[in-house]
Design a protein around this motif. Structure first.
Motif, PDB file in Angstrom:
ATOM      1  N   CYS A 158      36.156   8.430 -13.969  1.00  0.00           N
ATOM      2  CA  CYS A 158      35.064   9.419 -13.938  1.00  0.00           C
ATOM      3  C   CYS A 158      33.736   8.878 -14.456  1.00  0.00           C
ATOM      4  CB  CYS A 158      35.450  10.655 -14.744  1.00  0.00           C
ATOM      5  SG  CYS A 158      36.860  11.550 -14.035  1.00  0.00           S
ATOM      6  N   HIS A 159      33.792   8.015 -15.464  1.00  0.00           N
ATOM      7  CA  HIS A 159      32.555   7.581 -16.121  1.00  0.00           C
ATOM      8  C   HIS A 159      31.780   6.517 -15.347  1.00  0.00           C
ATOM      9  CE1 HIS A 159      32.775  10.062 -19.710  1.00  0.00           C
ATOM     10  NE2 HIS A 159      34.087   9.889 -19.651  1.00  0.00           N
ATOM     11  N   ASP A 160      32.388   5.884 -14.344  1.00  0.00           N
ATOM     12  CA  ASP A 160      31.619   4.984 -13.484  1.00  0.00           C
ATOM     13  C   ASP A 160      30.742   5.768 -12.511  1.00  0.00           C
ATOM     14  OD1 ASP A 160      32.305   2.528 -14.531  1.00  0.00           O
ATOM     15  OD2 ASP A 160      33.609   1.947 -12.868  1.00  0.00           O
ATOM     16  N   SER A 161      31.285   6.857 -11.984  1.00  0.00           N
ATOM     17  CA  SER A 161      30.574   7.619 -10.955  1.00  0.00           C
ATOM     18  C   SER A 161      29.862   8.854 -11.491  1.00  0.00           C
ATOM     19  CB  SER A 161      31.567   8.062  -9.880  1.00  0.00           C
ATOM     20  OG  SER A 161      32.499   8.985 -10.428  1.00  0.00           O
ATOM     21  N   GLY A 162      30.254   9.301 -12.677  1.00  0.00           N
ATOM     22  CA  GLY A 162      29.704  10.549 -13.201  1.00  0.00           C
ATOM     23  C   GLY A 162      30.433  11.763 -12.643  1.00  0.00           C
ATOM     24  N   ALA A 163      31.634  11.553 -12.127  1.00  0.00           N
ATOM     25  CA  ALA A 163      32.425  12.644 -11.550  1.00  0.00           C
ATOM     26  C   ALA A 163      32.617  13.769 -12.557  1.00  0.00           C
ATOM     27  CB  ALA A 163      33.776  12.121 -11.081  1.00  0.00           C
ATOM     28  N   ILE A 204      29.346  11.689 -18.441  1.00  0.00           N
ATOM     29  CA  ILE A 204      28.218  10.795 -18.697  1.00  0.00           C
ATOM     30  C   ILE A 204      28.623   9.407 -18.221  1.00  0.00           C
ATOM     31  CG2 ILE A 204      26.771   9.727 -20.466  1.00  0.00           C
ATOM     32  CD1 ILE A 204      27.080  12.227 -22.119  1.00  0.00           C
ATOM     33  N   LYS A 205      27.755   8.780 -17.454  1.00  0.00           N
ATOM     34  CA  LYS A 205      28.067   7.471 -16.894  1.00  0.00           C
ATOM     35  C   LYS A 205      28.040   6.378 -17.959  1.00  0.00           C
ATOM     36  CE  LYS A 205      26.438   8.126 -12.176  1.00  0.00           C
ATOM     37  NZ  LYS A 205      25.521   7.594 -11.151  1.00  0.00           N
ATOM     38  N   LYS A 206      28.916   5.396 -17.756  1.00  0.00           N
ATOM     39  CA  LYS A 206      28.898   4.209 -18.602  1.00  0.00           C
ATOM     40  C   LYS A 206      27.523   3.562 -18.469  1.00  0.00           C
ATOM     41  CE  LYS A 206      30.964  -0.336 -19.166  1.00  0.00           C
ATOM     42  NZ  LYS A 206      29.678  -1.003 -19.343  1.00  0.00           N
ATOM     43  N   GLY A 207      26.939   3.194 -19.579  1.00  0.00           N
ATOM     44  CA  GLY A 207      25.636   2.544 -19.571  1.00  0.00           C
ATOM     45  C   GLY A 207      24.464   3.488 -19.733  1.00  0.00           C
ATOM     46  N   ASP A 208      24.715   4.805 -19.685  1.00  0.00           N
ATOM     47  CA  ASP A 208      23.646   5.786 -19.917  1.00  0.00           C
ATOM     48  C   ASP A 208      23.460   5.920 -21.426  1.00  0.00           C
ATOM     49  OD1 ASP A 208      21.913   7.932 -20.162  1.00  0.00           O
ATOM     50  OD2 ASP A 208      23.137   9.320 -18.978  1.00  0.00           O
ATOM     51  N   LYS A 226      22.446  10.900 -27.274  1.00  0.00           N
ATOM     52  CA  LYS A 226      22.226  12.339 -27.465  1.00  0.00           C
ATOM     53  C   LYS A 226      23.550  13.048 -27.777  1.00  0.00           C
ATOM     54  CE  LYS A 226      20.357  16.397 -25.129  1.00  0.00           C
ATOM     55  NZ  LYS A 226      19.753  16.911 -23.883  1.00  0.00           N
ATOM     56  N   LEU A 227      24.589  12.712 -27.024  1.00  0.00           N
ATOM     57  CA  LEU A 227      25.895  13.329 -27.242  1.00  0.00           C
ATOM     58  C   LEU A 227      26.462  12.967 -28.611  1.00  0.00           C
ATOM     59  CD1 LEU A 227      27.996  15.126 -25.864  1.00  0.00           C
ATOM     60  CD2 LEU A 227      29.048  13.051 -24.964  1.00  0.00           C
ATOM     61  N   LYS A 228      26.324  11.691 -28.988  1.00  0.00           N
ATOM     62  CA  LYS A 228      26.804  11.264 -30.309  1.00  0.00           C
ATOM     63  C   LYS A 228      26.065  11.999 -31.424  1.00  0.00           C
ATOM     64  CE  LYS A 228      28.204   6.506 -29.299  1.00  0.00           C
ATOM     65  NZ  LYS A 228      27.889   5.099 -29.588  1.00  0.00           N
ATOM     66  N   GLN A 229      24.763  12.191 -31.244  1.00  0.00           N
ATOM     67  CA  GLN A 229      23.970  12.887 -32.265  1.00  0.00           C
ATOM     68  C   GLN A 229      24.353  14.362 -32.328  1.00  0.00           C
ATOM     69  OE1 GLN A 229      19.739  12.934 -31.581  1.00  0.00           O
ATOM     70  NE2 GLN A 229      19.301  13.255 -33.737  1.00  0.00           N
TER      71      GLN A 229
END
Length: 111
Positions: free
Chosen positions: A48-53, A57-61, A67-70
């Motif tokens: 899912c994280h390669d395509s954003g399915a 959240i995509k890998k590398g974003d 933002k999510l970690k914060q």
């Protein structure tokens, strides 16, 4: 991993081949913490994280992950992966991952 194999070889000379075979087979079947985190990512999270399915959240974003970690913090992110979410199965397709593996995977995806 190389130092681990050296330790096994040294133990082999001390304890004998059969003990070494048991030790080595146990190490090869251990948790993904021993494996390369990139391989673990490819075998589970990439789905899912390669395509954003499904809104993943995509890998590398790095901005999205920061933002999510914060907002949630790492303990809550790990909990979300372990317990699953509406769009993500419990464990995030990595049934053998430990909490530390999940933290490493999250950090890997955020780079």
């Amino acid at each position: 991993m190389r130092s681990l194999l050296k330790t096994v070889a040294k133990t082999s000379r001390t304890l004998g081949g059969s003990v070494t075979a048991v030790m080595l087979s146990g190490m090869l079947m251990s948790s993904p913490a021993m494996a390369d985190i990139a391989t673990t990512y490819e075998n589970s999270c990439a789905t899912c994280h390669d395509s954003g399915a499904l809104g993943a959240i995509k890998k590398g974003d790095s901005a999205g992950w920061a933002k999510l970690k914060q907002q949630k913090g790492m303990p809550a992110l790990v909990s979300s992966v372990k317990n699953g979410m509406i769009q993500m199965p419990a464990g995030g397709l990595c049934d053998e991952c430990s909490d530390d593996d999940y933290r490493q995977l999250i950090d890997y995806m955020s780079q």
